[in-house]
Design a protein around this motif. Structure first.
Motif, short mmCIF file in Angstrom:
data_model
loop_
_atom_site.label_atom_id
_atom_site.label_comp_id
_atom_site.label_asym_id
_atom_site.label_seq_id
_atom_site.Cartn_x
_atom_site.Cartn_y
_atom_site.Cartn_z
N VAL A 70 0.83 -1.21 0.00
CA VAL A 70 0.00 0.00 0.00
C VAL A 70 0.86 1.26 0.00
CG1 VAL A 70 -1.77 1.33 1.21
CG2 VAL A 70 -1.85 -1.18 1.27
N ALA A 71 0.63 2.13 -0.97
CA ALA A 71 1.29 3.44 -1.03
C ALA A 71 0.54 4.30 -2.03
CB ALA A 71 2.75 3.31 -1.43
N THR A 72 -0.01 5.39 -1.57
CA THR A 72 -0.76 6.26 -2.48
C THR A 72 -0.09 7.61 -2.70
OG1 THR A 72 -2.13 7.13 -0.67
CG2 THR A 72 -2.95 5.17 -1.82
N LYS A 73 1.01 7.88 -1.99
CA LYS A 73 1.70 9.15 -2.18
C LYS A 73 2.48 9.13 -3.49
CE LYS A 73 4.93 10.03 0.84
NZ LYS A 73 5.54 10.17 2.19
N LYS A 74 2.58 10.28 -4.11
CA LYS A 74 3.14 10.41 -5.45
C LYS A 74 4.51 9.76 -5.62
CE LYS A 74 4.13 13.88 -9.00
NZ LYS A 74 4.15 15.34 -9.32
N GLN A 75 5.43 10.02 -4.67
CA GLN A 75 6.80 9.55 -4.82
C GLN A 75 6.98 8.08 -4.49
OE1 GLN A 75 5.50 11.68 -2.61
NE2 GLN A 75 7.00 12.28 -1.07
N ILE A 79 6.88 3.09 -7.39
CA ILE A 79 7.88 2.16 -6.85
C ILE A 79 7.19 0.93 -6.28
CG2 ILE A 79 9.67 1.86 -5.08
CD1 ILE A 79 10.13 4.93 -5.29
N VAL A 80 6.14 1.17 -5.51
CA VAL A 80 5.39 0.07 -4.91
C VAL A 80 4.74 -0.80 -5.99
CG1 VAL A 80 3.26 -0.43 -3.62
CG2 VAL A 80 4.97 1.10 -2.65
N TYR A 81 4.20 -0.16 -7.00
CA TYR A 81 3.60 -0.91 -8.12
C TYR A 81 4.61 -1.86 -8.75
CZ TYR A 81 1.82 -1.75 -12.85
OH TYR A 81 1.44 -2.34 -14.02
N TYR A 91 -1.66 -4.96 -4.74
CA TYR A 91 -1.23 -3.62 -4.35
C TYR A 91 -2.38 -2.63 -4.45
CZ TYR A 91 -1.22 -3.24 -9.41
OH TYR A 91 -1.61 -3.29 -10.73
N ILE A 92 -2.27 -1.55 -3.70
CA ILE A 92 -3.19 -0.43 -3.80
C ILE A 92 -2.32 0.82 -3.88
CG2 ILE A 92 -4.94 0.96 -2.63
CD1 ILE A 92 -6.00 -1.62 -1.39
N THR A 93 -2.41 1.54 -5.00
CA THR A 93 -1.57 2.71 -5.19
C THR A 93 -2.34 3.98 -5.55
OG1 THR A 93 -1.21 2.07 -7.51
CG2 THR A 93 0.44 1.35 -5.91
N GLU A 94 -3.64 3.88 -5.68
CA GLU A 94 -4.42 5.07 -6.04
C GLU A 94 -5.10 5.70 -4.82
OE1 GLU A 94 -4.46 6.71 -8.85
OE2 GLU A 94 -3.03 5.29 -9.68
N ARG A 95 -5.99 4.93 -4.20
CA ARG A 95 -6.71 5.47 -3.05
C ARG A 95 -7.19 4.33 -2.18
NH1 ARG A 95 -12.25 7.51 -2.14
NH2 ARG A 95 -12.81 6.74 -4.21
N TRP A 96 -7.00 4.48 -0.86
CA TRP A 96 -7.49 3.45 0.05
C TRP A 96 -8.95 3.76 0.36
CZ3 TRP A 96 -5.29 -0.96 2.15
CH2 TRP A 96 -6.06 -1.61 3.12
N LYS A 208 14.26 7.44 -3.36
CA LYS A 208 15.43 6.57 -3.30
C LYS A 208 15.45 5.75 -2.01
CE LYS A 208 18.44 9.36 -6.29
NZ LYS A 208 19.70 10.15 -6.36
N SER A 209 15.06 6.39 -0.92
CA SER A 209 14.99 5.70 0.36
C SER A 209 13.93 4.60 0.33
CB SER A 209 14.66 6.71 1.47
OG SER A 209 14.42 6.05 2.71
N ILE A 210 12.77 4.93 -0.21
CA ILE A 210 11.67 3.96 -0.32
C ILE A 210 12.09 2.79 -1.20
CG2 ILE A 210 9.32 3.61 -1.19
CD1 ILE A 210 8.89 6.67 -0.58
N ASN A 211 12.72 3.11 -2.32
CA ASN A 211 13.16 2.09 -3.28
C ASN A 211 14.15 1.12 -2.63
OD1 ASN A 211 13.23 1.44 -6.42
ND2 ASN A 211 15.31 1.28 -5.66
N LEU A 212 15.11 1.65 -1.88
CA LEU A 212 16.13 0.81 -1.25
C LEU A 212 15.50 -0.13 -0.22
CD1 LEU A 212 19.14 0.12 -0.88
CD2 LEU A 212 19.23 1.93 0.88
#
Length: 231
Positions: A70-75, A79-81, A91-96, A208-212
């Motif tokens: 789950v991640a809906t914030k732009k940045q 990455i989560v997708y 996954y949920i990336t648009e809106r919970w 970059k932090s999220i990706n790592l």
């Protein structure tokens, strides 16, 4: 254990928290110091928590159970997708949507509609429809996919939920807590880690932090999946 290099975390700025005025006092155990009006996260504790999360998530994936990202914030959403797709997890990336887990019967209705649309395209029924009918179906599919992400593939509740920015996704956190679903969450210095089973203290605004961090988590998921196949 995940093989983690502290320098990699420093390079991506995973140790940078929010301004001191925005901090959540419950994050005190994970904060190393204040610098230039910003809280600095203790990366050694970040690494420790990632190792705990990796061990847990590997056990979950080796059992064949589903893990929801789950991640809906732009940045974070793209990455989560990408990571969720790599390990074939929902996954949920648009809106919970409130009640997306606590009211699974409503979600199953949407899932049923999605499956009907998919079946129409598979059996050729879709191609036999008028242009107007196909347009309406395509619009419905886009709306359903936006609302429920890829959870239409889920037949039951997830065994674990991975959340980027637990403060932004507070509704998701609350639902998981109510259903006793374990959470792995990236918690920044403005977040409350108390309701997160496996909090990972780190910068949740840096892509970059999220990706790592997610790279280590998904590697462990993949290891669990491969272990299950070998059994």
């Amino acid at each position: 254990m995940c093989k983690l290099n502290i320098q990699n975390f420093i390079k991506v700025g995973a140790h940078f928290g929010h301004t001191t005025s925005k901090w959540n006092p419950n994050m005190r155990p994970y904060i190393l110091m204040k610098k230039g009006g910003i809280h600095i996260i203790d990366i050694y504790k970040t690494i420790k928590k990632i190792n705990e999360a990796c061990k847990f998530i590997k056990n979950i994936s080796s059992s064949g159970k589903k893990i929801l990202f789950v991640a809906t914030k732009k940045q974070a959403k793209d990455i989560v997708y990408d990571f969720a797709k790599k390990v074939n997890m929902p996954y949920i990336t648009e809106r919970w949507l409130g009640g997306i887990l606590t009211n699974m019967s409503t979600i199953r209705q949407s899932v049923k509609k999605m499956n009907v649309i998919n079946n129409k395209k598979i059996d050729g029924t879709y191609n036999m429809m008028s242009k107007k009918e196909r347009l309406l179906i395509d619009r419905l599919k886009i709306k359903l996919k936006k609302n429920i992400g890829s959870i239409y593939k889920m037949n039951s509740l997830p065994a674990c939920v991975i959340i980027v920015d637990v403060k932004k996704e507070k509704i998701a956190v609350k639902e998981c807590n109510n259903l006793c679903i374990p959470i792995i969450g990236i918690v920044d210095t403005n977040s409350d880690p108390r309701n997160i089973d496996y909090p990972i203290p780190a910068n949740d605004d840096s892509s970059k932090s999220i990706n790592l961090i997610l790279s280590y988590i998904t590697n462990s998921i993949n290891e669990g999946i491969l272990y299950k196949k070998k059994k």
